[in-house]
Design a protein around this motif. Sequence first.
Motif, mmCIF file in Angstrom:
data_model
loop_
_atom_site.group_PDB
_atom_site.id
_atom_site.type_symbol
_atom_site.label_atom_id
_atom_site.label_comp_id
_atom_site.label_asym_id
_atom_site.label_seq_id
_atom_site.Cartn_x
_atom_site.Cartn_y
_atom_site.Cartn_z
ATOM 1 N N TYR A 91 -0.410 0.801 -17.314
ATOM 2 C CA TYR A 91 -0.485 1.814 -16.293
ATOM 3 C C TYR A 91 -1.849 2.380 -16.207
ATOM 4 C CZ TYR A 91 0.805 5.596 -13.050
ATOM 5 O OH TYR A 91 0.985 6.482 -12.068
ATOM 6 N N ASN A 139 -0.289 17.606 -6.471
ATOM 7 C CA ASN A 139 0.953 17.377 -5.383
ATOM 8 C C ASN A 139 1.543 18.299 -4.933
ATOM 9 O OD1 ASN A 139 -0.477 14.785 -5.799
ATOM 10 N ND2 ASN A 139 1.448 13.947 -6.773
ATOM 11 N N ILE A 184 -5.291 10.047 -5.007
ATOM 12 C CA ILE A 184 -4.571 8.594 -5.401
ATOM 13 C C ILE A 184 -5.741 7.416 -5.437
ATOM 14 C CG2 ILE A 184 -2.397 9.045 -4.437
ATOM 15 C CD1 ILE A 184 -3.497 7.881 -1.824
ATOM 16 N N LEU A 185 -6.975 7.857 -5.318
ATOM 17 C CA LEU A 185 -8.231 6.962 -5.776
ATOM 18 C C LEU A 185 -8.905 7.676 -6.786
ATOM 19 C CD1 LEU A 185 -9.583 5.097 -2.679
ATOM 20 C CD2 LEU A 185 -8.278 4.284 -4.435
ATOM 21 N N LYS A 186 -9.605 7.128 -7.525
ATOM 22 C CA LYS A 186 -10.482 7.472 -8.638
ATOM 23 C C LYS A 186 -11.831 7.360 -8.200
ATOM 24 C CE LYS A 186 -11.924 7.074 -13.442
ATOM 25 N NZ LYS A 186 -11.958 8.333 -13.776
ATOM 26 N N ARG A 202 1.942 5.453 7.093
ATOM 27 C CA ARG A 202 2.806 5.440 5.974
ATOM 28 C C ARG A 202 3.909 6.476 6.188
ATOM 29 N NH1 ARG A 202 1.244 1.123 4.567
ATOM 30 N NH2 ARG A 202 -0.786 0.826 3.578
ATOM 31 N N PHE A 238 -7.309 13.755 -9.243
ATOM 32 C CA PHE A 238 -6.920 12.478 -9.941
ATOM 33 C C PHE A 238 -6.348 12.729 -11.294
ATOM 34 C CE2 PHE A 238 -7.672 8.453 -12.321
ATOM 35 C CZ PHE A 238 -6.879 7.518 -11.485
ATOM 36 N N ILE A 298 -4.083 2.061 -13.042
ATOM 37 C CA ILE A 298 -4.141 3.074 -12.038
ATOM 38 C C ILE A 298 -5.656 3.486 -11.562
ATOM 39 C CG2 ILE A 298 -4.205 4.959 -13.642
ATOM 40 C CD1 ILE A 298 -1.850 4.708 -10.263
ATOM 41 N N LYS A 299 -6.417 3.228 -12.480
ATOM 42 C CA LYS A 299 -8.000 3.469 -12.153
ATOM 43 C C LYS A 299 -8.668 2.713 -10.948
ATOM 44 C CE LYS A 299 -9.015 5.594 -16.674
ATOM 45 N NZ LYS A 299 -8.843 5.071 -17.813
ATOM 46 N N VAL A 321 -6.644 1.126 -8.925
ATOM 47 C CA VAL A 321 -5.811 1.135 -7.631
ATOM 48 C C VAL A 321 -6.632 0.782 -6.157
ATOM 49 C CG1 VAL A 321 -4.047 2.187 -6.213
ATOM 50 C CG2 VAL A 321 -4.155 2.593 -8.623
ATOM 51 N N VAL A 322 -6.314 -0.123 -5.431
ATOM 52 C CA VAL A 322 -6.978 -0.234 -4.186
ATOM 53 C C VAL A 322 -5.558 -0.057 -3.386
ATOM 54 C CG1 VAL A 322 -8.226 -1.674 -2.670
ATOM 55 C CG2 VAL A 322 -8.939 -1.971 -4.967
ATOM 56 N N VAL A 323 -5.384 1.023 -2.657
ATOM 57 C CA VAL A 323 -4.364 1.293 -1.840
ATOM 58 C C VAL A 323 -4.606 0.402 -0.694
ATOM 59 C CG1 VAL A 323 -2.851 2.957 -0.692
ATOM 60 C CG2 VAL A 323 -4.043 3.470 -3.075
ATOM 61 N N GLN A 324 -3.955 -0.542 -0.174
ATOM 62 C CA GLN A 324 -4.393 -1.444 0.752
ATOM 63 C C GLN A 324 -3.901 -0.663 2.176
ATOM 64 O OE1 GLN A 324 -2.658 -5.388 0.254
ATOM 65 N NE2 GLN A 324 -3.957 -5.597 -1.555
ATOM 66 N N GLY A 371 0.703 -1.222 0.136
ATOM 67 C CA GLY A 371 -0.145 0.131 -0.225
ATOM 68 C C GLY A 371 0.810 1.383 0.072
ATOM 69 N N GLY A 376 0.627 4.571 -2.568
ATOM 70 C CA GLY A 376 -0.351 5.804 -2.280
ATOM 71 C C GLY A 376 0.851 7.006 -2.108
ATOM 72 N N ARG A 434 -2.906 15.150 -10.881
ATOM 73 C CA ARG A 434 -2.201 14.757 -9.887
ATOM 74 C C ARG A 434 -0.965 15.340 -9.434
ATOM 75 N NH1 ARG A 434 -0.430 9.839 -9.439
ATOM 76 N NH2 ARG A 434 -1.993 9.101 -10.673
ATOM 77 N N LEU A 463 2.541 7.988 -5.105
ATOM 78 C CA LEU A 463 1.625 8.816 -6.239
ATOM 79 C C LEU A 463 1.590 10.130 -5.766
ATOM 80 C CD1 LEU A 463 -1.118 6.023 -6.963
ATOM 81 C CD2 LEU A 463 0.862 6.644 -8.340
ATOM 82 N N LEU A 464 1.836 10.486 -4.258
ATOM 83 C CA LEU A 464 1.790 11.883 -3.998
ATOM 84 C C LEU A 464 2.924 12.701 -4.296
ATOM 85 C CD1 LEU A 464 -0.382 11.292 -0.649
ATOM 86 C CD2 LEU A 464 -1.056 12.513 -3.050
#
Lengths: 263, 339
Positions: free
Chosen positions: A251, B96, B73-75, B106, B89, A255-256, A258-261, A87, A90, B92, A93-94
């Motif tokens: 990708y 950011n 980070i989630l659509k 995290r 999204f 990416i759509k 994505v389940v960020v665990q 996970g 996330g 991003r 990606l930021l």
Amino acid sequence: MKKMKELVRMTFLTKFAYMKAFWFNVLGTGASIVIYYFLWQFVFQKQNSLNGFTMVQMTTYVILSRILSSQFGGGINEELSQWIYEGKIGVELLRPISLFFTLFAKRMGEFLFFLLFKGVPISILCFLILGGTAPAGVLNFILFVLSIFISIVIMFFIEFMVGICAFYTYGYHGLMFTKSALLSILSGGIVPIFLFPKGLAAVLTYMPFAGMVSVPVNIYLGKYVLAESAKFMMLQIVWALVLCLAAHLFYGHVIKKVVVQGG
Amino acid sequence: MSQIQVEHLVKEYKRKKNPEGLIASAKSMFRPEIETMQAVDNVNFAIEKGEAVGYVGPNGSGKSTTIKMLCGILKPTTGSVRVNGLDPFHDRMKNNKNIGVVFGNRSVLWWDVPVIESFRLFQTLYEIPEKRFKENLEKFTEIMDIAPLLSVPERQLSLGQKMRCNIAAAFLHDPQIVYLDEPTIGLDTESKASIRRCISKINEEEKTTFIITSHDFQDIESLCRRIILINHGKIVLDDNMQSVKQKFNQKKQIQFEMEQNPWHNGEEFICQGVRVMGTTSHSLKLEYDLEQTDSMKIMTAVAKGSEIQDVNISGRDIEEIIRDIIRKDNHIKRSSDVM
């Protein structure tokens, strides 16, 4: 460019933290070169040449191919899979840079580190001890180096796609193993491609994998005339572009979902 | 237009059912049963620049999912999120640069390298001018008290030390919006207090917008002027902190210590809107309804009959209020599910 440089630097710093583990890795590669060397020596006891390869050329092939294919065990796919699996993706990606950029910089860092601490020193050492031929010519050497650099780009996109498969598998050890085994075989990292059945060998020569080991080493040994070298390197570039496109499409698709665990 | 605008936001998760039993598990490998759950269900809110909002709810209520959609980070399944007019999204990378994020579970730092190296890398990646970087570094190093930690690789830090470094990292690039997801996990009381002070100060001075999720209601109470409560993916409450307290704090308790309690074993204490909760020979505990009476009236009444030595008034704190609202909401949901 400055961002790339800094990220490469970070990769070096990270690598330095695991220097002891790295020495074992180098030792392993050295051992595999020696084993393959003796294997081929046995083959060459009965004959002087094999499909145009002399023993000295085969020794060169073994040294270079083993070192180049020792990269298959690493790469960014493991880290990318881990990020997805745990996970941490996330957080990545930021960052204010794209995931491709971060990972490519990491891959470049890893490659430069590989060259500096493994590729060049082990090659020199093995050439001195086991014997091997110098490159067939100055131009061959330049093209050899160029070809290796292009092959890193190919490897990167393949690793990237293998890495995001973790979105579907939620695990990555199997993926890593499969990738490293397949690449070693298909690239000519274990035995030269000409030893495969004719039809398969013909196909493999034109696959992107050949560009990682077979093409650069054959260029180094002067097995390809200039026109052939140029053709295969163009092919490498075409594959790099195709894989780049494929990686971006894959990708974009993943990416759509994505389940960020966790968290 | 508000800085953050959320309209009809929905996030559905598809989840493979993990059946019980070996045979059922084996079957599900080939034909998995998929169940859909609405993690966020038609959520709407708008947040202005400079606000500090507490986004709270029980475990699994959709808090983190919302935050992740706000970060991009989630659509979202449907609905829209706009942050500074951008879709986080799709834009991003642009988004950011303007936000800072602290996830309690995290880390954004590089695990194997000294913390300062990670900070330096942020400077390059966020293109922070050297002067500004130095100022910020100095400021947040002091606030988070991490000067001795800068030269240590992150993997050697404790949970709380890591958190402090991460919080400092989130502010280095002067973000306009900062998302804090459980920012005080693993911190000691001293660090918690200094983080709260620091956040309040940044919020006031820089007009930075804060969105905070936390299970520690002291965090929420001391930092946020507005509270959004989410339960089962739906917003249950979106209001000013002060008015929440007033609206839901209609009952208070008052306890008297006295020389002699004339209402103990005697006639009962009677006053409109007051309920006796307990008496001893020296004390009296009452609960009263703020709509019907107030503490002064009660004190006057008690003082007439006895000599008061000590008074203690207590209301429910925000945590209890929230717990109550959630309990009621769950009850409503359950009974409507039955129908």
